[in-house]
Motif scaffolding. Structure first.
Motif, PDB file in Angstrom:
ATOM      1  N   ARG A  56       0.823  -1.199   0.000  1.00  0.00           N
ATOM      2  CA  ARG A  56       0.000   0.000   0.000  1.00  0.00           C
ATOM      3  C   ARG A  56       0.863   1.257   0.000  1.00  0.00           C
TER       4      ARG A  56
ATOM      5  N   THR B 125      -2.253  -0.025  -6.139  1.00  0.00           N
ATOM      6  CA  THR B 125      -3.686  -0.101  -6.411  1.00  0.00           C
ATOM      7  C   THR B 125      -4.242  -1.453  -5.976  1.00  0.00           C
TER       8      THR B 125
ATOM      9  N   LEU C 283      -7.132  -1.842  -3.178  1.00  0.00           N
ATOM     10  CA  LEU C 283      -8.391  -2.487  -3.561  1.00  0.00           C
ATOM     11  C   LEU C 283      -8.665  -3.688  -2.666  1.00  0.00           C
ATOM     12  N   TYR C 284      -7.644  -4.529  -2.498  1.00  0.00           N
ATOM     13  CA  TYR C 284      -7.825  -5.739  -1.702  1.00  0.00           C
ATOM     14  C   TYR C 284      -8.232  -5.391  -0.273  1.00  0.00           C
TER      15      TYR C 284
ATOM     16  N   GLU D 113      -9.429  -2.643   1.060  1.00  0.00           N
ATOM     17  CA  GLU D 113     -10.706  -1.972   1.266  1.00  0.00           C
ATOM     18  C   GLU D 113     -11.882  -2.892   0.952  1.00  0.00           C
ATOM     19  N   MET D 114     -11.712  -3.779  -0.024  1.00  0.00           N
ATOM     20  CA  MET D 114     -12.811  -4.693  -0.327  1.00  0.00           C
ATOM     21  C   MET D 114     -13.030  -5.676   0.814  1.00  0.00           C
ATOM     22  N   VAL D 115     -11.944  -6.267   1.303  1.00  0.00           N
ATOM     23  CA  VAL D 115     -12.108  -7.267   2.354  1.00  0.00           C
ATOM     24  C   VAL D 115     -12.639  -6.633   3.636  1.00  0.00           C
ATOM     25  N   ARG D 116     -12.159  -5.412   3.913  1.00  0.00           N
ATOM     26  CA  ARG D 116     -12.621  -4.779   5.158  1.00  0.00           C
ATOM     27  C   ARG D 116     -14.070  -4.352   5.084  1.00  0.00           C
ATOM     28  N   GLY D 117     -14.595  -4.314   3.867  1.00  0.00           N
ATOM     29  CA  GLY D 117     -15.983  -3.908   3.728  1.00  0.00           C
ATOM     30  C   GLY D 117     -16.974  -5.056   3.808  1.00  0.00           C
ATOM     31  N   VAL D 118     -16.473  -6.266   4.071  1.00  0.00           N
ATOM     32  CA  VAL D 118     -17.348  -7.446   4.047  1.00  0.00           C
ATOM     33  C   VAL D 118     -17.226  -8.186   5.374  1.00  0.00           C
TER      34      VAL D 118
ATOM     35  N   ILE E 162     -17.464 -13.899   3.985  1.00  0.00           N
ATOM     36  CA  ILE E 162     -16.277 -14.444   3.332  1.00  0.00           C
ATOM     37  C   ILE E 162     -16.221 -15.955   3.510  1.00  0.00           C
TER      38      ILE E 162
ATOM     39  N   ALA F  51      -6.085  -8.443   5.686  1.00  0.00           N
ATOM     40  CA  ALA F  51      -6.467  -7.067   5.359  1.00  0.00           C
ATOM     41  C   ALA F  51      -6.425  -6.188   6.607  1.00  0.00           C
TER      42      ALA F  51
END
Lengths: 403, 274
Positions: free
Chosen positions: A222, A231, A235-236, A238-243, A248, A282
């Motif tokens: 990062r 990038t 992306l990884y 923020e995506m994982v932390r949003g779920v 999962i 993440a």
């Protein structure tokens, strides 16, 4: 009175600091009953404690039927792991005892509390009335081997340094090999026989061990100057932390097979492990990033000015300081991960919580929820508290030289 | 009348066009400068920090750079080992041109040692580890040799008994002396000092200056950003006065102190020499 001279202190005179001494009553008065509202607070708190503890203790010691735990103890500990292969788990524990004993002698010679974990607690467990004689012998053996490891470390401190490092690095793969087996020497034990505390611990250990380096890599990614790496990492993360983790885990169980070639089947436990590792990585990345940002720019500059390259600067200067700063956060996350392993029960794995529900389905133990859940809560608490305590000791031990 | 800003005697091409061996020999003999800055410009965004800096430093010289804060003197000294980039001009250090090429940068950083205002010791390593880290991992010395050299250096800066302590347990003056030893352990040809005494308590300044004076007298090439005029008077070969990103005036300490030509130099000197 009016003209009293202030006392003169000669330069060599050293005064001892004033000491405070209390009797028990004095202490009580100062800390609990010093003003009327403290007195009131103390009394209210004492009443609440009494109201909660009294029925709980009465229930635990007189009404609860602990038979359900005693009868199913093996299920709780190892699930359906074949009885004739249990020695492998003990072997893994014995190896752990030896490694810890060695580390105690070489790395933490002053830390007496290691002895408590290594010698006293196993012997106490061996003295429990309701365990099988097989476990009793093995707990005693555990303590003995731990002691032997310590003694060897004391006897040959220089020579044992290298074996210790090998053991510490090699323990994780050896553990997995021992538990899962390798033909033809050790019979394969399929993961659907792994269960109970064994499965919980394996999920946690795998999750912690693999998410830690992965998280560090993501954190470095990062901060990277390479746009693709950067990038991808963002992306990884923020995506994982949003779920949520449950999502999962479900995805790993239900969606993963869609992406894999038809012939390839990954078993449930591995899928759950992969889900947990990817999830924890993440969060780990964000914790490590916090630590990295707290390191002053001057540390980078000093390292570069000495001719260290980017990798050396990171590895020898920045990461050690960054990780030390975030030990409390990282251990907090390890504890959370350990407890989160209970979510795999939802996708049908028989970890500690999953075993609990199968035990409760046994006809003779219907309605024993309180006993069962209290028991597994106690297990979760013991391990979580141990981690938290170890982390505080680690902070103290690593705090050398810092003011 | 003496020119306040000396013109460069050497052009970058004169150094770079020579074959490498001749280049190094000429630098060694003092015929070519070991540090050459030629028309160096730098911008922070729109702010023009360095506006055409020209400087030649020969082997064994001690250079003092001074000037008001924000004049670009620290920025300039930090371009020499590429802690700061510059956008225009050329800098040649020990025959190697500073370019974006990472190999050149690493080569130059091995030949230059730097001492910072804030010491920047590594707090998680002992004094001994601070000093031996770079020799072991960059110069690839065996640990025993690195420790032996480190111990000699600690004796030289006067604190051999602190080898096993952590930086946080030392006083500011001791920390800065460790930082000097750490830089010297790489056996650099050039030492850069970025306001080495500005963060020190007054009673500790002398112990650091004494080490620097001893170093200067041993023949080390030094570029020093400092306001310690006593130090400049004692050991500097030349002084450069920076203001607003330019060299306003340069000369020997004698010339600068007794006969400054520029009004800005006079004003500044009157403010710091009470």
């Amino acid at each position: 009175m009016m003209n009293r001279e202030p006392k003169q202190y000669s330069s060599g005179e050293v005064l001892a600091p004033p000491t405070e001494r209390y009797t028990i009553l004095g202490w009580l008065h100062k800390n609990l009953f010093s003003t009327w509202y403290y007195t009131l607070l103390t009394l209210v708190t004492l009443y609440i404690l009494y109201a909660i503890l009294k029925p709980t203790l009465i229930w635990i010691f007189t009404q609860a039927q602990w038979q359900v735990v005693v009868v199913n103890l093996r299920l709780f500990m190892v699930g359906q792991y074949p009885k004739d292969q249990l020695f492998r788990i003990w072997l893994a524990l014995d190896l752990l005892a030896f490694t810890v004993g060695l580390a105690w002698a070489l790395l933490l010679p002053k830390e007496r509390r290691v002895g408590l974990v290594l010698l006293v607690i196993p012997l106490l467990l061996a003295a429990l009335p309701f365990i099988s004689s097989y476990s009793r012998i093995n707990w005693i053996l555990f303590a003995v081997i731990g002691f032997v490891g310590w003694a060897i470390g004391k006897w040959q401190p220089k020579r044992m340094r290298r074996p210790l490092i090998v053991l510490m690095l090699g323990y994780f793969p050896i553990l997995i090999l021992l538990i899962s087996g390798f033909e033809p020497i050790l019979k394969l034990v399929k993961t659907n026989y792994w269960g109970g505390l064994l499965l919980t611990m394996l999920l946690a250990v795998v999750g912690i061990t693999l998410s830690f380096p992965l998280g560090i890599l993501l954190a470095l990614g990062r901060q990277s100057k390479l746009p693709i790496v950067k990038t991808f990492s963002i992306l990884y993360i923020e995506m994982v932390r949003g779920v949520p983790l449950v999502t999962i885990l479900f995805m790993a169980q239900l969606m993963l097979p869609l992406f894999l070639p038809p012939g390839l089947k990954i078993d449930n436990v591995l899928r759950a492990m992969a889900g947990m590792v990817l999830f924890a990585a993440a969060y780990m990345a964000e914790n490590v990033r916090g630590g990295l940002q707290a390191i002053p720019k001057g540390q980078h500059e000093a390292a570069w000015a000495l001719g260290l390259n980017g990798f050396q600067t990171m590895f020898y200067i920045i990461l050690p300081q960054a990780l030390r700063n975030v030990i409390p956060v990282i251990v907090g996350q390890f504890i959370a991960l350990f407890k989160d392993t209970s979510l795999v029960a939802i996708v049908g794995l028989l970890d500690l919580l999953g075993i609990a529900s199968t035990v409760l389905a046994q006809p003779e133990f219907i309605g024993r929820q309180r006993e069962v859940y209290l028991f597994i809560a106690l297990i979760y608490w013991v391990f979580s508290y141990a981690m938290s305590y170890a982390s505080r000791r680690l902070e103290v031990a690593l705090g050398v030289g810092e003011r | 009348m003496r020119e306040t800003v000396a013109k460069l005697k050497t052009t970058p091409e004169q150094i770079l066009d020579l074959p490498e061996e001749d280049r190094n020999a000429a630098i060694e003999r003092g015929e070519l400068p070991i540090v050459l800055a030629h028309e160096v410009h730098k911008w922070y965004g729109n702010f023009h920090v360095l506006r055409g800096i020209n400087m030649e430093v020969y082997k064994g010289e001690v250079i003092v750079i001074f000037g008001p804060s924000g004049s670009g003197k620290s920025t300039f000294i930090r371009t020499i080992n590429r802690l700061e980039e510059y956008q225009k001009g050329k800098i040649i250090v020990d025959g190697t041109e500073l370019s974006r090429d990472i190999r050149n940068i690493e080569k130059i950083r091995m030949e230059t040692g730097m001492v910072f205002q804030q010491f920047n010791l590594f707090p998680h390593l002992t004094v001994m580890q601070n000093i031996t880290l770079a020799p072991i991992h960059v110069r690839k010395w065996p640990k025993e040799k690195a420790e032996e050299v480190a111990m000699q250096l600690l004796k030289r800066v006067g604190i051999p008994e602190q080898a096993d302590k952590y930086p946080g347990q030392l006083s500011g003056g001791q920390q800065q002396r460790v930082a000097i030893a750490r830089a010297l352990a790489m056996q650099p040809k050039i030492m850069l000092f970025d306001e080495p005494t500005s963060a020190l308590d007054p009673e500790m300044i002398k112990e650091v200056l004494d080490v620097m004076i001893e170093l200067a007298e041993s023949g080390m090439t030094m570029l020093v950003v400092t306001h310690e005029m006593g130090f400049a008077r004692a050991v500097a070969n030349r002084m450069y006065f920076f203001d607003q990103g330019q060299i306003v005036e340069s000369g020997t300490p004698e010339e600068i102190f007794s006969d400054p030509k520029e009004d800005r130099t006079k004003l500044f000197l009157s403010q710091i020499l009470h």
